[in-house]
Design a protein around this motif. Structure first.
Motif, PDB file in Angstrom:
ATOM      1  N   LEU A   1      45.646  39.766  49.114  1.00  0.00           N
ATOM      2  CA  LEU A   1      46.194  38.279  49.047  1.00  0.00           C
ATOM      3  C   LEU A   1      47.202  37.996  48.580  1.00  0.00           C
ATOM      4  O   LEU A   1      47.878  39.429  47.400  1.00  0.00           O
ATOM      5  N   VAL A   2      48.061  37.236  48.158  1.00  0.00           N
ATOM      6  CA  VAL A   2      49.553  36.814  47.140  1.00  0.00           C
ATOM      7  C   VAL A   2      49.092  35.862  46.178  1.00  0.00           C
ATOM      8  O   VAL A   2      50.408  35.647  45.485  1.00  0.00           O
ATOM      9  N   ALA A   3      47.810  35.437  46.736  1.00  0.00           N
ATOM     10  CA  ALA A   3      48.084  34.062  45.295  1.00  0.00           C
ATOM     11  C   ALA A   3      46.796  33.945  46.036  1.00  0.00           C
ATOM     12  O   ALA A   3      46.144  33.324  47.467  1.00  0.00           O
ATOM     13  N   ASN A   4      46.330  32.911  44.608  1.00  0.00           N
ATOM     14  CA  ASN A   4      44.888  32.323  45.386  1.00  0.00           C
ATOM     15  C   ASN A   4      44.999  30.691  45.507  1.00  0.00           C
ATOM     16  O   ASN A   4      44.657  30.294  44.502  1.00  0.00           O
ATOM     17  N   SER A   5      44.793  30.549  46.546  1.00  0.00           N
ATOM     18  CA  SER A   5      45.300  29.046  47.232  1.00  0.00           C
ATOM     19  C   SER A   5      43.717  28.421  46.619  1.00  0.00           C
ATOM     20  O   SER A   5      44.548  26.722  46.540  1.00  0.00           O
TER      21      SER A   5
ATOM     22  N   ALA B   1      34.199  45.939  44.031  1.00  0.00           N
ATOM     23  CA  ALA B   1      33.512  44.729  44.816  1.00  0.00           C
ATOM     24  C   ALA B   1      34.153  43.423  44.877  1.00  0.00           C
ATOM     25  O   ALA B   1      33.662  42.396  45.399  1.00  0.00           O
ATOM     26  N   GLU B   2      34.920  43.225  43.239  1.00  0.00           N
ATOM     27  CA  GLU B   2      35.452  41.616  43.153  1.00  0.00           C
ATOM     28  C   GLU B   2      36.833  40.974  44.055  1.00  0.00           C
ATOM     29  O   GLU B   2      36.989  40.192  43.864  1.00  0.00           O
ATOM     30  N   MET B   3      37.722  41.953  44.546  1.00  0.00           N
ATOM     31  CA  MET B   3      38.132  42.489  45.299  1.00  0.00           C
ATOM     32  C   MET B   3      38.182  42.120  47.210  1.00  0.00           C
ATOM     33  O   MET B   3      37.903  43.405  47.368  1.00  0.00           O
ATOM     34  N   PRO B   4      38.089  40.777  47.296  1.00  0.00           N
ATOM     35  CA  PRO B   4      38.718  40.760  48.931  1.00  0.00           C
ATOM     36  C   PRO B   4      39.561  41.394  49.642  1.00  0.00           C
ATOM     37  O   PRO B   4      38.948  41.442  50.831  1.00  0.00           O
ATOM     38  N   ASP B   5      40.339  41.782  49.409  1.00  0.00           N
ATOM     39  CA  ASP B   5      41.152  42.052  49.787  1.00  0.00           C
ATOM     40  C   ASP B   5      41.419  43.804  49.860  1.00  0.00           C
ATOM     41  O   ASP B   5      43.023  44.020  49.795  1.00  0.00           O
TER      42      ASP B   5
ATOM     43  N   PRO C   1      45.053  50.953  38.349  1.00  0.00           N
ATOM     44  CA  PRO C   1      43.657  50.504  37.430  1.00  0.00           C
ATOM     45  C   PRO C   1      42.452  50.257  37.512  1.00  0.00           C
ATOM     46  O   PRO C   1      41.943  50.732  36.839  1.00  0.00           O
ATOM     47  N   ARG C   2      42.212  49.546  38.578  1.00  0.00           N
ATOM     48  CA  ARG C   2      40.493  49.482  39.296  1.00  0.00           C
ATOM     49  C   ARG C   2      40.198  51.012  39.727  1.00  0.00           C
ATOM     50  O   ARG C   2      38.977  50.894  39.082  1.00  0.00           O
ATOM     51  N   SER C   3      40.938  51.963  40.299  1.00  0.00           N
ATOM     52  CA  SER C   3      40.319  53.522  40.543  1.00  0.00           C
ATOM     53  C   SER C   3      40.115  54.316  39.567  1.00  0.00           C
ATOM     54  O   SER C   3      39.581  55.077  39.537  1.00  0.00           O
ATOM     55  N   SER C   4      41.309  54.295  38.434  1.00  0.00           N
ATOM     56  CA  SER C   4      40.845  55.026  37.362  1.00  0.00           C
ATOM     57  C   SER C   4      39.788  54.874  36.186  1.00  0.00           C
ATOM     58  O   SER C   4      39.044  55.486  36.166  1.00  0.00           O
ATOM     59  N   THR C   5      41.076  53.501  35.243  1.00  0.00           N
ATOM     60  CA  THR C   5      39.613  53.149  34.568  1.00  0.00           C
ATOM     61  C   THR C   5      38.686  52.438  34.691  1.00  0.00           C
ATOM     62  O   THR C   5      38.176  52.430  34.238  1.00  0.00           O
TER      63      THR C   5
END
Lengths: 215, 478
Positions: free
Chosen positions: A35-39, B47-51, B264-268
């Motif tokens: 994702l590059v922007a939250n549409s 988990a909060e990252m869908p991408d 950052p998400r993978s380390s701390t």
């Protein structure tokens, strides 16, 4: 005599000789399937998310109208019993509060900055997704040391400076990317004791963010 | 660490060194608690990252693009840094890199330097060299400071003092910093570090750092940190020397949009770390007015020359693989005898120094694959471990000549390969096994094998060959 540079480059070329001579870096395809922007988020939602995430880092965050800004700065300084406040040279003229000694950069020494009660700046932009403030030495920000030595950082973020996601920020910053830049996400912290985040090590131990509705 | 952070000859084998760590109950409690905490938090922020998967793929591809054309990326980086007023040095090995740093210090008649936590400077054994030259070195990262004060060694790439708990740290600060009446509250321990280092930050005129990323296109160098000690070192002194491995270069500024999400998400396990600094050469009136960038090889071209091991150079030093590894969690970092411990260390160390100098590390794994699953740039660590095991065995065979080729493990593997090649041989082997195994089978399992394979079976229970195999059963069907 072969220089270190020649020899390291020679070693690299010999190590990657299996890479076809004709291959260009761009031939290794990078699919940017992220994702590059939250549409789906409204402006309002983005500002809300920014404030929420800044607060999660244990920063103080408050939303104000444009005509409340000067008063809010004054409140913040007075509530801390502040007597001396450092500011960058190009801070808007009406921001510095009355009743507080103002030390205006450039020209401040490390020792002076180590002994002020706080620093007041603007920012280049802010990122909602991560609760991050970006300083790029642009307007109302000054040099890096200003936001480093004082124990309290009061930062003014205008609502139209908040972008939704990390890629939006890097793309917006690419034009000024060679200026000294600092990403700030909450007050100084460490995870070095038992891998738990604790706020307050070397940088400002209090980060106070004023989000100004200007859209 | 010793004078250098990488082995130069086979050290105590991992399996032996691990026994010492495993006997230390306090260490295991500390490690278990810390790694459990961070694993849980990492899972939440990932988990909060869908991408997330898309970011991992992109991160890997950017690294692959750079590494396959590393010479070009470095030449471009060099030109960009010089253009921006920085000086670029190349170092073939640790000794050359140390000398460059020491020469910069001497040219300014510097008596003390402050340091940002940097694995690369640990790798080259910089501190000992500077101290031998009469230069006082102060580590400013809290965990590095703890390790330095204790005269200890780092045991984790991100949190070098992960093996110490809060009360051990309090005792250390009481003893070394004279901090009396100190509680073991992390907040108070952090305050002591702040007070201890503030004066050093304000008065020291030279700093040494590593680099998380360097952008070929712009010459921008980046340091990712939490405490602000990094910002202090990168901003206050007049002279800054940054030592970076040649694999840290990435092509473009916009590539950071990928790595500054992954790291950052993978380390701390944070959405974003508290502070990240980016600087490009020298900026008049802001920060150090003299900047040196050292591009370090020190074995990286050796790793690069191995097409299977090459991807270990994609590593962004997040430490997610350490925190998830069941072996690392129990042994801690010291058993690996390298500045790079854990799963990534088990492949990177032998690739950097040659597998003959770290022959036990590719075996420091159960091959469970958890490291590969969490790696933000998808380094296939288990596959490289197996590849390196093969290299270790072949090296041993070459060294030992005929005796090497006749060693029991090698012969057993050859015999197995020969047996599996023909169905007839396989079935004959099954029949022989069925007859031969009867004295070994107890309660339906084989717990111990005799002779040269006794060691191998000490940790493993085997399932006996069944009375009837699938193929035999199949043939009885009408």
């Amino acid at each position: 005599m072969t220089t270190a540079r020649d020899q390291v480059l020679e070693r690299i070329r010999s190590a990657i000789r299996d890479v076809p001579e004709s291959e260009q870096p761009e031939d290794v395809v990078v699919h940017r399937n992220y994702l590059v922007a939250n549409s789906d988020s409204s402006r309002h939602g983005i500002i809300e998310q920014f404030m929420e995430r800044v607060a999660e880092y244990k920063a103080v965050v408050r939303r104000v109208n444009q005509n409340e800004l000067v008063e809010a700065i004054k409140d913040a300084c007075h509530s801390r019993g502040m007597t001396r406040l450092a500011v960058p040279a190009d801070l808007p003229a009406d921001w510095p509060p009355s009743g507080v000694e103002i030390l205006r950069d450039p020209g401040l020494t490390y020792d002076q900055l180590d002994h002020v009660d706080g620093i007041l700046t603007g920012c280049a932009l802010a990122i909602a997704q991560t609760g991050t403030i970006v300083l790029d030495a642009g307007v109302a920000q000054g040099r890096r040391v200003l936001t480093l030595l004082p124990d309290y950082h009061l930062c003014v973020v205008f609502a139209d400076q908040v972008v939704g996601m990390v890629p939006e920020a890097f793309r917006a910053l690419s034009a000024t990317s060679t200026r000294p830049m600092t990403f700030i996400s909450g007050p100084s912290a460490t995870s070095d004791i038992e891998l738990n985040r604790v706020e307050g090590v070397h940088g400002p131990r209090t980060l106070h963010v004023l989000v100004v509705d200007n859209v | 660490m010793g004078s250098e952070g990488l082995p130069t000859a086979p050290p105590i084998p991992f399996q032996d060194a691990a026994k010492v760590s495993l006997a230390n109950a306090q260490l295991r409690r500390n490690m278990g608690k810390a790694t459990r905490t961070i694993r849980g938090k990492r899972e939440l922020v990932v988990a909060e990252m869908p991408d997330w998967e898309g970011l991992r793929e992109a991160g890997r591809a950017i690294k692959e693009r750079t590494i396959r054309h590393l010479d070009r990326a470095l030449i471009q980086l060099e030109a960009s840094v010089q253009q921006a007023g920085g000086q670029v040095h190349w170092a073939r090995d640790a000794e050359e890199a140390r000398k460059i740093v020491a020469d910069v210090a001497k040219s300014h008649d510097v008596k003390a330097v402050i340091k940002v936590k940097s694995l690369t400077t640990d790798e080259i054994g910089l501190n000992a060299e500077l101290e031998a030259a009469g230069i006082e070195v102060t580590e400013t990262d809290l965990a590095e400071l703890i390790v330095q004060l204790a005269g200890d060694r780092s045991s984790h790439i991100l949190v070098p003092a992960i093996h110490k708990n809060r009360s051990e740290i309090r005792e250390l600060f009481r003893e070394k910093l004279g901090a009396e009446n100190l509680s073991d509250e992390p907040k108070e321990l952090a305050r002591v570090a702040r007070e201890h280092l503030r004066k050093k930050f304000l008065t020291t005129t030279m700093a040494v750092s590593g680099a998380n990323f360097a952008i070929a296109e712009t010459g921008t160098v980046c340091v990712v940190e939490s405490e602000g000690n990094g910002r202090m070192c990168l901003t206050l002194p007049n002279v800054l020397v940054s030592v970076m491995g040649i694999e840290k270069v990435i092509p473009e500024w916009n590539d950071l949009e990928v790595f500054m999400q992954l790291l950052p998400r993978s380390s701390t396990a944070e959405r974003m770390n508290p502070y990240t600094s980016f600087w490009t050469g020298v900026t008049p009136g802001d920060g150090p007015q003299e900047f040196h960038l050292i591009l370090l090889d020190n074995g990286r071209t050796r790793a690069l020359a191995d097409p299977h091991g090459r991807e270990s150079l994609y590593c962004i030093r997040c430490s997610a693989c350490l925190n998830i590894c069941p072996v690392y969690e129990r042994t801690g970092g010291h058993a690996y005898n390298s500045v790079y411990p854990g799963p990534i260390g088990a492949i990177l160390t032998p690739l950097l120094v040659g597998e003959q100098n770290a022959p036990s590390l590719p075996y420091a794994s159960s091959l469970c694959g958890a490291c590969y699953e969490v790696c933000p740039v998808k380094i296939n660590i288990p596959e490289i471990l197996i590849h390196l095991r093969g290299k270790v065995v072949r090296h041993k065979q070459d060294q030992e000549g005929l005796r090497g080729r006749l060693d029991p493990e090698g012969l057993a593997m050859k015999l197995l390969a020969w047996t599996f090649r023909e169905p007839g041989r396989f079935e004959t082997a099954q029949r022989l096994g069925r007859i031969g195994q009867w004295p070994l089978v107890k309660n339906g399992t084989i717990e111990h094998l005799p002779g040269p394979v006794a060691d191998w079976s000490a940790m493993r229970d085997l399932v006996p060959v069944p009375e009837q195999s699938f193929r035999e059963w199949w043939r009885t069907r009408t």
